[in-house]
Write a protein that holds these residues in place. Structure first.
Motif, PDB file in Angstrom:
ATOM      1  N   UNK A   3       0.857  -1.192   0.000  1.00  0.00           N
ATOM      2  CA  UNK A   3       0.000   0.000   0.000  1.00  0.00           C
ATOM      3  C   UNK A   3       0.891   1.239   0.000  1.00  0.00           C
ATOM      4  N   UNK A   4       0.572   2.185  -0.879  1.00  0.00           N
ATOM      5  CA  UNK A   4       1.313   3.446  -0.919  1.00  0.00           C
ATOM      6  C   UNK A   4       0.345   4.609  -0.732  1.00  0.00           C
ATOM      7  N   UNK A  49      10.690   8.364   1.387  1.00  0.00           N
ATOM      8  CA  UNK A  49       9.733   7.275   1.559  1.00  0.00           C
ATOM      9  C   UNK A  49       9.775   6.790   3.003  1.00  0.00           C
ATOM     10  N   UNK A  50       8.604   6.639   3.587  1.00  0.00           N
ATOM     11  CA  UNK A  50       8.492   6.020   4.908  1.00  0.00           C
ATOM     12  C   UNK A  50       7.843   4.652   4.709  1.00  0.00           C
ATOM     13  N   UNK A  51       8.405   3.648   5.359  1.00  0.00           N
ATOM     14  CA  UNK A  51       7.853   2.296   5.309  1.00  0.00           C
ATOM     15  C   UNK A  51       7.403   1.943   6.718  1.00  0.00           C
ATOM     16  N   UNK A  61      14.294  -3.020   1.786  1.00  0.00           N
ATOM     17  CA  UNK A  61      13.352  -3.863   1.061  1.00  0.00           C
ATOM     18  C   UNK A  61      11.959  -3.718   1.659  1.00  0.00           C
ATOM     19  N   UNK A  62      10.999  -3.529   0.788  1.00  0.00           N
ATOM     20  CA  UNK A  62       9.590  -3.422   1.169  1.00  0.00           C
ATOM     21  C   UNK A  62       8.947  -4.773   0.878  1.00  0.00           C
ATOM     22  N   UNK A  63       8.174  -5.283   1.818  1.00  0.00           N
ATOM     23  CA  UNK A  63       7.532  -6.590   1.666  1.00  0.00           C
ATOM     24  C   UNK A  63       6.022  -6.420   1.492  1.00  0.00           C
ATOM     25  N   UNK A  69       4.662   5.549   2.489  1.00  0.00           N
ATOM     26  CA  UNK A  69       4.185   6.909   2.280  1.00  0.00           C
ATOM     27  C   UNK A  69       5.256   7.675   1.518  1.00  0.00           C
ATOM     28  N   UNK A  70       4.843   8.349   0.447  1.00  0.00           N
ATOM     29  CA  UNK A  70       5.735   9.219  -0.301  1.00  0.00           C
ATOM     30  C   UNK A  70       5.626  10.604   0.316  1.00  0.00           C
TER      31      UNK A  70
END
Length: 77
Positions: A3-4, A49-51, A61-63, A69-70
């Motif tokens: 989700x972004x 970018x916040x993950x 790495x994003x899973x 969030x941009x």
């Protein structure tokens, strides 16, 4: 799925506040490349970018299941 969320000028550029990407995993750098390709003028070199509510490095790495969030540069005075 990842989700972004988009904020400020990025929300205006994309025409949406959030969306879901059909990816199992990708790096932050790959996510920024995807955003620039999908939305020309996105500003992949200036956007952070916040993950999962933590600022991320481009190598992170994003899973699937993560929320990103941009965050565009902020100016003010």
């Amino acid at each position: 799925m990842i989700k972004v969320s988009y904020f400020a000028r990025l929300r205006e550029l994309t025409g949406k506040s959030d969306e879901t990407i059909e990816q199992q995993s990708m790096t932050v750098r790959e996510l920024l490349e995807w955003a620039e390709t999908t939305y020309p003028g996105f500003g992949k070199d200036t956007v952070h970018v916040a993950v999962n509510e933590e600022y991320a490095l481009k190598e992170d790495v994003i899973q699937s299941g993560d929320s990103c969030a941009f965050i565009p540069p902020v100016s003010g005075g």
